[in-house]
Design a protein around this motif. Structure first.
Motif, PDB file in Angstrom:
ATOM      1  N   HIS A  50       6.704  -7.272   0.168  1.00  0.00           N
ATOM      2  CA  HIS A  50       5.574  -7.329   1.096  1.00  0.00           C
ATOM      3  C   HIS A  50       4.897  -5.966   1.112  1.00  0.00           C
ATOM      4  O   HIS A  50       5.130  -5.154   2.011  1.00  0.00           O
ATOM      5  CB  HIS A  50       6.030  -7.708   2.506  1.00  0.00           C
ATOM      6  CG  HIS A  50       6.616  -9.073   2.597  1.00  0.00           C
ATOM      7  ND1 HIS A  50       5.858 -10.219   2.491  1.00  0.00           N
ATOM      8  CD2 HIS A  50       7.896  -9.482   2.767  1.00  0.00           C
ATOM      9  CE1 HIS A  50       6.648 -11.274   2.598  1.00  0.00           C
ATOM     10  NE2 HIS A  50       7.890 -10.851   2.765  1.00  0.00           N
ATOM     11  N   GLY A  51       4.092  -5.691   0.069  1.00  0.00           N
ATOM     12  CA  GLY A  51       3.225  -4.531   0.083  1.00  0.00           C
ATOM     13  C   GLY A  51       3.576  -3.345  -0.783  1.00  0.00           C
ATOM     14  O   GLY A  51       2.728  -2.477  -0.987  1.00  0.00           O
ATOM     15  N   PHE A  52       4.804  -3.244  -1.286  1.00  0.00           N
ATOM     16  CA  PHE A  52       5.140  -2.112  -2.141  1.00  0.00           C
ATOM     17  C   PHE A  52       4.446  -2.242  -3.497  1.00  0.00           C
ATOM     18  O   PHE A  52       4.348  -3.343  -4.047  1.00  0.00           O
ATOM     19  CB  PHE A  52       6.655  -2.014  -2.384  1.00  0.00           C
ATOM     20  CG  PHE A  52       7.438  -1.485  -1.224  1.00  0.00           C
ATOM     21  CD1 PHE A  52       7.315  -0.168  -0.816  1.00  0.00           C
ATOM     22  CD2 PHE A  52       8.325  -2.307  -0.551  1.00  0.00           C
ATOM     23  CE1 PHE A  52       8.056   0.326   0.249  1.00  0.00           C
ATOM     24  CE2 PHE A  52       9.073  -1.829   0.510  1.00  0.00           C
ATOM     25  CZ  PHE A  52       8.933  -0.510   0.913  1.00  0.00           C
ATOM     26  N   ARG A  53       3.999  -1.122  -4.023  1.00  0.00           N
ATOM     27  CA  ARG A  53       3.435  -1.106  -5.371  1.00  0.00           C
ATOM     28  C   ARG A  53       4.562  -1.123  -6.397  1.00  0.00           C
ATOM     29  O   ARG A  53       5.705  -0.783  -6.091  1.00  0.00           O
ATOM     30  CB  ARG A  53       2.569   0.132  -5.565  1.00  0.00           C
ATOM     31  CG  ARG A  53       1.335   0.071  -4.692  1.00  0.00           C
ATOM     32  CD  ARG A  53       0.437   1.227  -4.960  1.00  0.00           C
ATOM     33  NE  ARG A  53      -0.738   1.093  -4.099  1.00  0.00           N
ATOM     34  CZ  ARG A  53      -1.869   1.701  -4.321  1.00  0.00           C
ATOM     35  NH1 ARG A  53      -1.999   2.517  -5.351  1.00  0.00           N
ATOM     36  NH2 ARG A  53      -2.873   1.531  -3.505  1.00  0.00           N
ATOM     37  N   LYS A  54       4.210  -1.493  -7.617  1.00  0.00           N
ATOM     38  CA  LYS A  54       5.214  -1.644  -8.677  1.00  0.00           C
ATOM     39  C   LYS A  54       6.011  -0.363  -8.894  1.00  0.00           C
ATOM     40  O   LYS A  54       7.232  -0.398  -9.054  1.00  0.00           O
ATOM     41  CB  LYS A  54       4.545  -2.079  -9.977  1.00  0.00           C
ATOM     42  CG  LYS A  54       5.524  -2.377 -11.074  1.00  0.00           C
ATOM     43  CD  LYS A  54       4.866  -2.927 -12.306  1.00  0.00           C
ATOM     44  CE  LYS A  54       5.933  -3.215 -13.345  1.00  0.00           C
ATOM     45  NZ  LYS A  54       5.402  -3.853 -14.523  1.00  0.00           N
ATOM     46  N   ARG A  55       5.343   0.765  -8.886  1.00  0.00           N
ATOM     47  CA  ARG A  55       6.038   2.046  -9.100  1.00  0.00           C
ATOM     48  C   ARG A  55       7.074   2.291  -8.003  1.00  0.00           C
ATOM     49  O   ARG A  55       8.201   2.726  -8.272  1.00  0.00           O
ATOM     50  CB  ARG A  55       5.039   3.181  -9.167  1.00  0.00           C
ATOM     51  CG  ARG A  55       5.672   4.535  -9.384  1.00  0.00           C
ATOM     52  CD  ARG A  55       4.605   5.620  -9.479  1.00  0.00           C
ATOM     53  NE  ARG A  55       5.215   6.921  -9.370  1.00  0.00           N
ATOM     54  CZ  ARG A  55       5.395   7.748 -10.381  1.00  0.00           C
ATOM     55  NH1 ARG A  55       5.001   7.416 -11.581  1.00  0.00           N
ATOM     56  NH2 ARG A  55       5.945   8.922 -10.193  1.00  0.00           N
ATOM     57  N   ALA A  56       6.702   2.032  -6.755  1.00  0.00           N
ATOM     58  CA  ALA A  56       7.644   2.210  -5.648  1.00  0.00           C
ATOM     59  C   ALA A  56       8.837   1.270  -5.805  1.00  0.00           C
ATOM     60  O   ALA A  56       9.981   1.664  -5.552  1.00  0.00           O
ATOM     61  CB  ALA A  56       6.952   1.975  -4.310  1.00  0.00           C
TER      62      ALA A  56
END
Length: 82
Positions: A50-56
């Motif tokens: 729910h909202g994290f970017r791929k890198r994170a």
């Protein structure tokens, strides 16, 4: 909601009244992701984001994998089983 791991501004939590399979909720920056731990052998697997970017997510996954033994142990302490 016990925090079982803190890293880079994120918190991995295990809810005491949660369900199988073994998993953690990772919270940070107003986002949440759920990773199955796949105890005891791993590696953790992303269940929902729910909202994290791929890198994170990549960074989070690496930290969860590096601490898998501790996370599986905490799940067992809280829930009494894998």
């Amino acid at each position: 909601m016990p925090t079982v791991l803190k890293f880079l501004g994120y918190r991995a939590v295990i809810y005491p009244n949660d369900h199988q399979p073994c998993h953690v909720h990772v919270l940070g920056s107003g986002h949440e992701a759920v990773f199955w731990l796949v105890c005891p052998e791993g590696p953790p697997a992303l269940r929902v984001n729910h909202g994290f970017r791929k890198r994170a997510l990549t960074v989070i996954h690496r930290h969860l994998d590096d601490h898998l033994g501790v996370l599986c142990k905490k799940w067992s302490e809280i829930h009494g089983h894998h």
